[in-house]
Design a protein around this motif. Structure first.
Motif, PDB file in Angstrom:
ATOM      1  N   GLU A 275       1.181  -1.637   0.072  1.00 38.20           N
ATOM      2  CA  GLU A 275      -0.237  -0.145   0.227  1.00 38.20           C
ATOM      3  C   GLU A 275       0.984   0.548  -0.188  1.00 38.20           C
ATOM      4  OE1 GLU A 275      -2.629  -0.448   3.924  1.00 38.20           O
ATOM      5  OE2 GLU A 275      -4.166  -0.711   1.667  1.00 38.20           O
ATOM      6  N   SER A 469      -9.135   3.257  -7.683  1.00 39.51           N
ATOM      7  CA  SER A 469      -8.253   2.691  -6.626  1.00 39.51           C
ATOM      8  C   SER A 469      -6.839   2.322  -7.107  1.00 39.51           C
ATOM      9  CB  SER A 469      -8.522   1.124  -5.905  1.00 39.51           C
ATOM     10  OG  SER A 469      -7.549   1.204  -5.049  1.00 39.51           O
ATOM     11  N   ASP A 472      -6.330   6.618  -7.612  1.00 39.02           N
ATOM     12  CA  ASP A 472      -5.866   6.955  -6.172  1.00 39.02           C
ATOM     13  C   ASP A 472      -5.349   8.785  -6.196  1.00 39.02           C
ATOM     14  OD1 ASP A 472      -5.517   6.939  -3.269  1.00 39.02           O
ATOM     15  OD2 ASP A 472      -3.643   6.556  -3.706  1.00 39.02           O
ATOM     16  N   ASN A 474      -6.228  11.984  -5.375  1.00 37.08           N
ATOM     17  CA  ASN A 474      -6.734  12.715  -4.254  1.00 37.08           C
ATOM     18  C   ASN A 474      -8.068  14.295  -3.800  1.00 37.08           C
ATOM     19  OD1 ASN A 474      -4.125  11.959  -1.999  1.00 37.08           O
ATOM     20  ND2 ASN A 474      -3.012  12.568  -3.599  1.00 37.08           N
TER      21      ASN A 474
END
Length: 530
Positions: A275, A469, A472, A474
């Protein structure tokens, strides 16, 4: 005067040229290799284009830097002439003569002033007089913690990671400035570390102002007024999202990324399957450290004319602007109970409209075949031209605009990998919806199969979730529901990661909140807290 014959010739010539100029130019999307544009082929597991893309798109923005504290990007930049900078003195009424820190907001610098309620304290304001060359470290690189926020600074200063020195700020600024002197760098941006106060700035004011402390005579402590501490964080939120801090101009043509697999291959196995919260620069090999520092030295020596002139900040942002809100909307539309058939069909059509809007510029006349022929084509190869057009339109000519620097080639690759995956997933979903008869421009010959649509919607929901995902971005991370008028959306960050009984400031965080921060609404007015 022209003869009638000559006049006729020239009139015919001009009309022919005008008509030729008006022939529509369309890319040859139909000459596409379906194997190269396979809608079922996801990115390689070790691909980092998405990471390079989002880190580059997030530079100088407080929100993403707070969310992912451990930076992976170093970029040269300029603090322009006329920029106002602030410095709170910690040694009394004395101007710094060499190495020290400045802030871009007075709310930040004032909390470091040294003084008492009786004596007040000294606060300096400067103006930049010559372009100041700086090196920017992304992430929360001013946070004095041992968890990797200063990894990239360690690499530049000492050619190794020294997490145990995270509080040794004096040695850090001395060694960074020593390296900077050899490479033409005047300062470093986490806060702004200034290597020489007399070379690029002039003093505007040096004022003895009232203390921000409430009856506290201990000059070593931070102000104990909760409003003062909160407003420092509030001022940082002004640069929360795009365009971020505009008083520093970054040179993307010199960007160094630790997600560059060719530059730092030793970090590849440390990223795959991990991650992003847990990505660290620590673990990089000595060989890769030297390669990075050599690249940095080259970047800082290269004249600006070697760059292509492409505005990479805008190129990156265009992709986000084009797709972010529509992907977010599609995820919302799919967040339903699939058992409600009328709602299901309505939402499916609305998703298909969003997809068609995204892909409309690339659906060349005649691309969608008759459904009779589609039913036997399980690979959806007929949609490959749409996929290719979507994925290549905005980058196909960039490589032709002169010689790209290594940093620009990395950014180009990041944009290409990112848009390819967005376009692969959206084209794939749109094509399956077209086949199922959901597209409103191609109504079905018979009633829709609700069970089939239900299955499709389940697959689409997983595809969009997986894509978002992977990206990702922001821009999707926000307080939901939105904060009220007396609140602001906040990420837990250093040095306010715990409850401070003296200042009565909130943060009662568990370990998970700190390591994987999630946005929270906090009060902007007293009493401060969640």
């Amino acid at each position: 005067m022209l003869s009638t014959k000559k006049a006729t010739f020239w009139l015919f010539f001009v009309v022919e040229r005008v008509l030729t100029a008006q022939i529509p130019l369309s890319p040859d999307y139909h000459q596409v290799d379906p194997l190269q544009w396979d809608l079922d082929e996801p990115p390689a597991v070790n691909a980092t284009g998405n990471l390079v893309f989002e880190t580059a798109n997030s530079l100088l923005q407080h929100w993403p830097s707070t969310r992912y504290r451990i930076g992976h990007t170093i970029v040269p930049g300029i603090v322009p002439v006329g920029t106002i900078l602030y410095h709170g003195t910690i040694t009394g009424p004395h101007m710094p003569t060499a190495l020290d820190w400045v802030a871009v907001e007075p709310e930040h610098s004032m909390i470091f002033c040294n003084g008492t309620v009786e004596t007040g304290y000294w606060h300096a304001t400067f103006s930049v007089t010559r372009p100041m060359k700086v090196l920017y470290f992304d992430g929360n690189s001013a946070a004095k913690v041992s968890e990797g926020t200063m990894d990239t600074q360690d690499l530049v200063a000492w050619s190794e990671m020294k997490p145990e020195w995270f509080e040794n700020e004096l040695q850090r600024i001395q060694d960074l400035c020593k390296w900077g002197l050899q490479n033409g760098v005047d300062g470093f941006v986490s806060e702004i570390m200034i290597c020489n106060f007399t070379s690029h700035m002039e003093l505007i004011s040096f004022s003895n102002v009232e203390s921000l402390r409430l009856g506290d005579d201990n000059p070593a402590d931070l102000p104990n007024d909760p409003n003062t501490i909160f407003e420092m964080m509030h001022s940082a939120s002004w640069r929360e999202n795009y365009p971020g801090e505009t008083r520093i101009i970054l040179d993307y043509s010199g960007l160094i990324s630790f997600y560059d697999n060719d530059l730092v291959p030793s970090l590849v196995p440390r990223h795959v399957g991990v991650e992003r919260w847990d990505h660290r620069v620590a673990g990089i090999s000595p060989e890769d450290i030297e390669r990075v520092k050599d690249r940095l030295a080259q970047v800082l020596k290269q004249p600006p004319v070697t760059a292509s002139g492409i505005d990479w900040k805008t190129v990156l942002r265009f992709v986000v602007d084009r797709y972010a809100s529509r992907l977010d909307m599609m995820q919302y539309l799919m967040n339903i109970t699939l058992d409600d058939t009328p709602v299901l069909l309505d939402r499916a059509r609305k998703v298909q409209r969003q997809l068609r809007t995204i892909l409309a510029p690339y659906i060349i006349l005649g691309t969608p075949p008759s459904r009779g022929s589609v039913e036997v084509n399980a690979t959806n190869s007929w949609a490959a031209p749409v996929f290719q057009g979507c994925a290549t339109t905005h980058t196909s000519t960039i490589g032709t605009r002169g010689i790209l620097t290594p940093s620009e080639r990395l950014l180009l690759q990041a944009v290409q990998e990112t848009t390819r995956e967005i376009c692969r997933v959206t084209t794939r979903i749109w094509a399956s919806g077209f086949i199922a008869g959901i597209d409103p421009l191609y109504p079905p010959d018979q009633d829709l199969d609700a069970d089939h649509i239900r299955t499709l919607m389940g697959e689409w929901k997983e595809d969009i979730a997986r894509l978002m995902s992977w990206l990702d971005w922001n821009v999707w991370v926000k307080c939901r529901p939105a904060c009220g008028v007396e609140e602001m959306c906040y990420f837990p960050t250093w040095p306010f990661q715990g409850w401070d009984s003296a200042s009565k400031l909130w943060l009662d965080l568990n370990e998970g909140d700190w390591k994987r921060p999630q946005p929270k609404c906090i009060r902007r007015l007293e009493p401060y807290g969640f």
